[in-house]
Design a protein around this motif. Structure first.
Motif, mmCIF file in Angstrom:
data_model
loop_
_atom_site.group_PDB
_atom_site.id
_atom_site.type_symbol
_atom_site.label_atom_id
_atom_site.label_comp_id
_atom_site.label_asym_id
_atom_site.label_seq_id
_atom_site.Cartn_x
_atom_site.Cartn_y
_atom_site.Cartn_z
ATOM 1 N N ALA A 1 0.622 -1.307 0.139
ATOM 2 C CA ALA A 1 0.023 -0.150 0.000
ATOM 3 C C ALA A 1 0.855 1.334 -0.035
ATOM 4 C CB ALA A 1 -0.934 0.033 1.114
ATOM 5 N N MET A 2 2.098 1.171 0.672
ATOM 6 C CA MET A 2 2.872 2.340 0.644
ATOM 7 C C MET A 2 3.777 2.346 -0.209
ATOM 8 S SD MET A 2 3.540 2.860 5.013
ATOM 9 C CE MET A 2 4.097 4.453 4.508
ATOM 10 N N GLY A 3 4.105 1.330 -1.022
ATOM 11 C CA GLY A 3 5.054 1.211 -2.134
ATOM 12 C C GLY A 3 6.512 1.238 -1.498
ATOM 13 N N LEU A 4 6.588 0.383 -0.707
ATOM 14 C CA LEU A 4 7.895 0.142 0.006
ATOM 15 C C LEU A 4 8.602 -1.080 -0.512
ATOM 16 C CD1 LEU A 4 6.925 0.441 3.870
ATOM 17 C CD2 LEU A 4 7.771 2.420 2.413
ATOM 18 N N THR A 5 9.969 -0.737 -0.857
ATOM 19 C CA THR A 5 10.498 -1.807 -1.521
ATOM 20 C C THR A 5 12.251 -1.851 -0.695
ATOM 21 O OG1 THR A 5 11.573 -0.341 -3.138
ATOM 22 C CG2 THR A 5 9.733 -1.639 -3.825
ATOM 23 N N PRO A 6 12.530 -3.051 -0.901
ATOM 24 C CA PRO A 6 14.019 -3.000 -0.044
ATOM 25 C C PRO A 6 14.885 -1.688 -0.387
ATOM 26 C CG PRO A 6 13.418 -5.159 -1.179
ATOM 27 C CD PRO A 6 12.395 -4.124 -1.613
ATOM 28 N N GLY A 7 15.392 -1.566 0.661
ATOM 29 C CA GLY A 7 16.344 -0.085 0.361
ATOM 30 C C GLY A 7 15.450 1.253 0.680
ATOM 31 N N THR A 8 14.114 1.116 0.739
ATOM 32 C CA THR A 8 13.279 2.359 0.920
ATOM 33 C C THR A 8 13.615 3.110 2.170
ATOM 34 O OG1 THR A 8 11.323 1.513 -0.666
ATOM 35 C CG2 THR A 8 11.039 3.294 0.933
ATOM 36 N N SER A 9 13.900 4.254 2.287
ATOM 37 C CA SER A 9 13.809 5.136 3.902
ATOM 38 C C SER A 9 12.603 5.225 4.276
ATOM 39 C CB SER A 9 14.699 6.328 3.470
ATOM 40 O OG SER A 9 16.169 5.908 3.103
#
Length: 82
Positions: free
Chosen positions: A20-28
């Motif tokens: 939902a938040m568009g979080l991927t590995p490496g996202t701050s």
């Protein structure tokens, strides 16, 4: 949804929330506590959203083609087994 805190203080963000938040590995991620005492997380604004990430170099590329000795299979196997 609930998750468990590790001894190192880490948690896994559930997949539906990451999606939902568009979080991927490496996202701050920024964490905050609101007036009600609830923890709120926001995708950190790094200012680099318009830039494409550089492709990571192949980790084996630095070692590729570095052998200076041309081994014959028999000699190498004798060395490894002997």
């Amino acid at each position: 949804m609930s998750t468990t805190l590790t001894v190192k203080g880490q948690v896994t963000i559930p997949k539906p929330i990451r999606d939902a938040m568009g979080l991927t590995p490496g996202t701050s991620i920024d964490f905050a506590v609101n007036r009600s005492g609830e923890v709120v997380l926001h995708k950190a604004d790094s200012g680099k959203a318009t830039r494409k990430a550089k492709p990571q170099p192949d980790r084996f590329e630095a070692a590729r083609g570095k052998a200076d000795v041309a081994w014959k299979t028999q000699d190498l196997m004798a060395l490894l087994r002997g």
